[in-house]
Scaffold this motif. Structure first.
Motif, short mmCIF file in Angstrom:
data_model
loop_
_atom_site.label_atom_id
_atom_site.label_comp_id
_atom_site.label_asym_id
_atom_site.label_seq_id
_atom_site.Cartn_x
_atom_site.Cartn_y
_atom_site.Cartn_z
N ASN A 14 0.73 -1.42 0.22
CA ASN A 14 0.50 -0.20 -0.09
C ASN A 14 0.68 1.79 -0.19
O ASN A 14 0.51 2.44 -0.54
N LEU A 15 2.14 1.31 0.77
CA LEU A 15 2.51 2.59 0.56
C LEU A 15 3.51 2.67 -0.80
O LEU A 15 3.64 3.40 -0.97
N LEU A 16 4.45 1.60 -1.58
CA LEU A 16 5.02 1.51 -2.54
C LEU A 16 3.38 1.53 -3.83
O LEU A 16 4.02 2.83 -4.71
N ASN A 22 1.38 9.71 -6.23
CA ASN A 22 1.67 10.49 -5.56
C ASN A 22 0.71 10.72 -4.44
O ASN A 22 -0.38 11.62 -4.40
N ASP A 23 -0.13 9.89 -3.48
CA ASP A 23 -1.55 9.75 -2.97
C ASP A 23 -0.85 9.83 -1.96
O ASP A 23 1.00 9.43 -1.41
N THR A 24 -1.38 10.03 -0.71
CA THR A 24 -1.31 10.73 0.83
C THR A 24 -0.84 9.54 1.56
O THR A 24 -1.76 8.39 1.23
N TYR A 25 -0.14 9.00 2.19
CA TYR A 25 0.06 8.21 2.90
C TYR A 25 1.14 8.15 4.91
O TYR A 25 0.78 9.48 4.49
N GLU A 59 -2.37 -0.83 -11.50
CA GLU A 59 -3.06 0.93 -10.40
C GLU A 59 -1.93 1.53 -10.57
O GLU A 59 -2.60 2.53 -10.90
N ILE A 60 -0.61 1.49 -10.67
CA ILE A 60 0.44 2.34 -11.34
C ILE A 60 0.08 2.96 -13.41
O ILE A 60 -0.12 3.74 -12.91
#
Length: 71
Positions: A14-16, A22-25, A59-60
């Protein structure tokens, strides 16, 4: 050898994904994940299934396409 459990592997995935699109984490999750990889003299074996890798790549690509369409 360091082996990540399923929960850890999901956090890393999820972090990667969030970083790549460029989503918030969560910084706390990032710090925790980094600590897993900072154990000295250990190799990392992460139990990602091939399907997860494929889903991550999809997803990318989707996010990049959506971003290029909005520019």
């Amino acid at each position: 050898m360091l082996v990540l459990n399923d929960a850890q592997a999901m956090i890393v995935q999820n972090l990667l994904t969030k970083m790549l699109i460029n989503d918030t984490y969560s910084v706390s999750q990032l710090e925790e994940a980094i600590s897993w990889f900072q154990r000295s003299d250990e190799r990392v074996s992460c139990p990602f299934e091939q399907v997860w890798s494929k889903n991550l790549a999809q997803e990318i690509v989707k996010a990049l396409r959506e971003e290029s369409q909005t520019d």
